[in-house]
Design a protein around this motif. Structure first.
Motif, short mmCIF file in Angstrom:
data_model
loop_
_atom_site.label_atom_id
_atom_site.label_comp_id
_atom_site.label_asym_id
_atom_site.label_seq_id
_atom_site.Cartn_x
_atom_site.Cartn_y
_atom_site.Cartn_z
N HIS A 351 -20.52 2.17 3.42
CA HIS A 351 -20.63 2.86 2.14
C HIS A 351 -20.11 1.97 1.01
CE1 HIS A 351 -21.45 6.33 4.68
NE2 HIS A 351 -20.29 6.13 5.28
N GLU A 352 -20.24 2.48 -0.20
CA GLU A 352 -19.82 1.70 -1.37
C GLU A 352 -18.29 1.63 -1.49
OE1 GLU A 352 -21.61 3.22 -4.87
OE2 GLU A 352 -23.64 2.65 -4.30
N ILE A 353 -17.59 2.58 -0.92
CA ILE A 353 -16.14 2.61 -1.04
C ILE A 353 -15.51 2.35 0.32
CG2 ILE A 353 -16.14 4.13 -3.04
CD1 ILE A 353 -15.50 6.45 -1.22
N PRO A 354 -14.28 1.78 0.34
CA PRO A 354 -13.66 1.45 1.63
C PRO A 354 -13.15 2.68 2.36
CG PRO A 354 -12.14 1.00 -0.17
CD PRO A 354 -13.44 1.39 -0.81
N GLY A 355 -12.94 2.52 3.66
CA GLY A 355 -12.22 3.52 4.42
C GLY A 355 -10.74 3.27 4.29
N LEU A 356 -9.93 4.33 4.21
CA LEU A 356 -8.49 4.23 4.03
C LEU A 356 -7.80 4.81 5.26
CD1 LEU A 356 -8.23 5.40 0.30
CD2 LEU A 356 -8.47 3.05 1.17
N VAL A 357 -7.16 3.94 6.02
CA VAL A 357 -6.51 4.36 7.26
C VAL A 357 -5.00 4.49 7.00
CG1 VAL A 357 -6.08 3.78 9.67
CG2 VAL A 357 -8.25 3.11 8.59
N PRO A 358 -4.42 5.71 7.12
CA PRO A 358 -2.99 5.86 6.89
C PRO A 358 -2.16 5.25 8.02
CG PRO A 358 -4.17 7.95 6.65
CD PRO A 358 -5.10 7.00 7.32
N TYR A 359 -1.00 4.74 7.66
CA TYR A 359 -0.05 4.30 8.68
C TYR A 359 0.41 5.51 9.47
CZ TYR A 359 3.60 1.24 10.59
OH TYR A 359 4.37 0.47 11.42
N ASP A 360 0.68 5.29 10.74
CA ASP A 360 1.02 6.43 11.62
C ASP A 360 2.25 7.18 11.13
OD1 ASP A 360 -1.12 5.98 13.26
OD2 ASP A 360 0.01 4.82 14.75
N LYS A 361 3.27 6.44 10.69
CA LYS A 361 4.51 7.07 10.24
C LYS A 361 4.63 6.90 8.74
CE LYS A 361 6.79 5.94 14.62
NZ LYS A 361 7.90 5.18 15.26
N GLN A 362 4.82 8.00 8.02
CA GLN A 362 4.84 7.97 6.56
C GLN A 362 6.23 8.26 5.98
OE1 GLN A 362 2.41 7.24 4.21
NE2 GLN A 362 1.02 6.56 5.84
N GLY A 363 7.28 8.21 6.80
CA GLY A 363 8.62 8.48 6.30
C GLY A 363 9.08 7.43 5.30
N SER A 364 10.01 7.82 4.41
CA SER A 364 10.44 6.92 3.34
C SER A 364 11.34 5.80 3.84
CB SER A 364 11.16 7.71 2.25
OG SER A 364 12.29 8.38 2.78
N GLY A 365 11.72 5.83 5.12
CA GLY A 365 12.50 4.74 5.68
C GLY A 365 11.70 3.82 6.57
N ILE A 366 10.38 4.02 6.65
CA ILE A 366 9.54 3.23 7.55
C ILE A 366 9.09 1.96 6.83
CG2 ILE A 366 7.52 3.24 9.05
CD1 ILE A 366 9.70 5.19 9.88
N ILE A 367 9.94 0.94 6.85
CA ILE A 367 9.65 -0.29 6.12
C ILE A 367 8.45 -1.02 6.70
CG2 ILE A 367 10.63 -2.48 5.31
CD1 ILE A 367 13.38 -1.27 5.55
N SER A 368 8.20 -0.85 7.99
CA SER A 368 7.08 -1.55 8.62
C SER A 368 5.73 -1.14 8.04
CB SER A 368 7.08 -1.30 10.13
OG SER A 368 6.99 0.09 10.42
N SER A 369 5.69 0.00 7.35
CA SER A 369 4.42 0.44 6.73
C SER A 369 4.05 -0.42 5.53
CB SER A 369 4.53 1.90 6.28
OG SER A 369 5.47 2.06 5.23
N LEU A 370 5.03 -1.08 4.90
CA LEU A 370 4.77 -1.80 3.65
C LEU A 370 3.93 -3.06 3.86
CD1 LEU A 370 8.22 -1.34 1.88
CD2 LEU A 370 6.13 0.00 1.59
N PRO A 371 4.30 -3.98 4.77
CA PRO A 371 3.43 -5.15 4.96
C PRO A 371 2.11 -4.81 5.64
CG PRO A 371 5.23 -5.19 6.53
CD PRO A 371 5.53 -4.08 5.57
N TRP A 372 2.07 -3.70 6.37
CA TRP A 372 0.84 -3.30 7.05
C TRP A 372 -0.21 -2.79 6.06
CZ3 TRP A 372 -1.88 1.29 7.37
CH2 TRP A 372 -2.83 1.39 8.37
N ALA A 373 0.24 -2.10 5.02
CA ALA A 373 -0.67 -1.40 4.11
C ALA A 373 -1.24 -2.34 3.06
CB ALA A 373 0.05 -0.23 3.44
N SER A 374 -2.36 -1.93 2.47
CA SER A 374 -2.98 -2.66 1.36
C SER A 374 -2.90 -1.88 0.06
CB SER A 374 -4.44 -2.99 1.67
OG SER A 374 -5.20 -1.80 1.85
N GLY A 375 -2.37 -0.65 0.13
CA GLY A 375 -2.27 0.16 -1.08
C GLY A 375 -1.86 1.59 -0.76
#
Length: 401
Positions: A351-375
């Motif tokens: 499609h014209e827009i990307p798919g957005l896959v959430p990180y499994d854990k969304q807690g505010s202390g989950i630092i590993s989500s930051l380098p994994w994510a693109s936005g």
């Protein structure tokens, strides 16, 4: 709670645009912001030139089957002779167009033999000629005040022969982390301690935006330690960012320390997740933004609320980057009483827009989500959102630049 978009606007307007200007060498201008518009003094290209390796001719001299004698071979950087009637001049990409020539035949459409050229394909008049000024005209504004300078802008400036340009001074940022439980990486850590990730993280984020990080300080949970650090930051910096210590606990001492420094603090509960507690203060004419202590919350508040303020204080023309759209790819449903900003990774789709896959854990202390994510994917307040929902997407490439 304060509406997220209102908070974003208020912070963007909390700082003053710069008035001072300084001259910067071209080769050191990456990441700087133009303080005045730049006017072209030179046509680009300066003269007509060849866009191809080939042969310059008069279009009127072409006739099917006619062979043209080669009058001259002229490389880029050499001056061609005026083209004589019924002849051709061998050119190369960037060679100046000879006087009287109006067309270039690319070499793939020609056959050279005995110092003459056969043209195998009928040309179009004026083909493969870069015309003087077709890119830039002298007197044209090529870059506006407030432009953030990168490689593309520097290429354009260099094409005008510019070696120095007017820019705003680099914004000086100071960072203050707080808490007895924190130690910087490289220091001995006891069982009751955690490493200070917010200080290095915010320093890199501010630096990437083109700010100059003057201090990264840490204060213990004492009034004296906080006051000393704040005094240093307010003396040396244009903008101060603090992390943690602005709640109502016994050791949340940032608010009284700011008041002792002559400032007033407005504590907000912003309708966003993560990152609800945010405070804005002004002391000695300088803004202070107090971020929440959890690393993911601090990262999110910086990206979404603080970067517009930094861009304002840098003098940039674009304060709020574009918000794009993406399609959630998830097996769960999201619904919150605050605007939720999911850490997601954008993936290509048909499609014209990307798919957005959430990180499994969304807690505010989950630092590993930051380098994994693109936005961030924004989930509107009190709105149930699931798989294939189209949502706003805040791309790190734009919001952290």
């Amino acid at each position: 709670m304060l509406d997220f978009d209102v908070a974003q606007t208020r912070l963007a307007e909390a700082g003053k645009r710069p008035k001072d200007t300084e001259n910067c060498p071209l080769y050191q201008a990456a990441g700087r912001v133009l303080s005045r518009p730049v006017i072209a003094t030179l046509d680009l290209p300066p003269t007509d030139n060849s866009a191809m390796d080939g042969y310059a001719i008069r279009y009127a001299d072409y006739h099917a089957g006619r062979r043209l004698s080669i009058q001259q071979r002229c490389f880029a950087g050499e001056q061609p002779q005026p083209l004589q009637q019924g002849q051709a001049i061998r050119l190369f990409t960037g060679s100046l167009m000879p006087a009287e020539a109006d067309t270039v035949i690319m070499q793939e459409d020609c056959h050279e033999i005995d110092n003459a050229v056969d043209i195998r394909q009928e040309p179009k008049k004026g083909s493969h000629v870069r015309k003087q000024g077709e890119d830039v005209r002298a007197g044209q504004t090529i870059l506006s005040a407030g432009t953030l300078l990168g490689a593309a802008e520097i290429a354009l400036l260099a094409s005008q022969g510019i070696i120095e340009l007017p820019v705003y001074p680099r914004l000086k940022v100071g960072i203050l982390t707080t808490g007895d439980e924190l130690v910087f990486p490289g220091q001995p850590r006891k069982n009751e301690h955690i490493y200070n990730s917010n200080g290095p993280m915010l320093a890199v984020l501010a630096d990437k935006l083109g700010a100059r990080v003057v201090h990264v300080l840490h204060a213990l949970d004492t009034s004296a330690s906080l006051q000393k650090a704040l005094n240093t930051l307010l003396k040396d910096c244009d903008l101060v960012l603090t992390v943690g210590g602005v709640s109502v606990g016994e050791k949340d001492l940032v608010k009284p320390a700011i008041e002792q420094a002559g400032g007033t603090l407005d504590l907000w509960r912003v309708c966003m997740k993560p990152g609800k507690p945010v405070a804005l203060a002004h002391a000695r004419g300088k803004p202070i933004v107090c971020l929440p202590g959890n690393p993911v919350s601090a990262f999110s508040v910086f990206a979404l609320l603080v970067t517009p303020l930094i861009r304002t204080m840098q003098g940039r023309a674009e304060i709020l980057p574009p918000v794009h759209w993406g399609r959630l790819k998830t097996s769960r449903e999201f619904k919150e009483t605050r605007e939720e900003f999911l850490r997601v990774r954008a993936e290509p789709t048909p499609h014209e827009i990307p798919g957005l896959v959430p990180y499994d854990k969304q807690g505010s202390g989950i630092i590993s989500s930051l380098p994994w994510a693109s936005g961030f994917a924004r989930i509107r307040v009190n709105t149930a959102v699931g798989n294939d929902a189209v949502v706003p997407y805040y791309d790190y490439r734009y919001w952290l630049a």
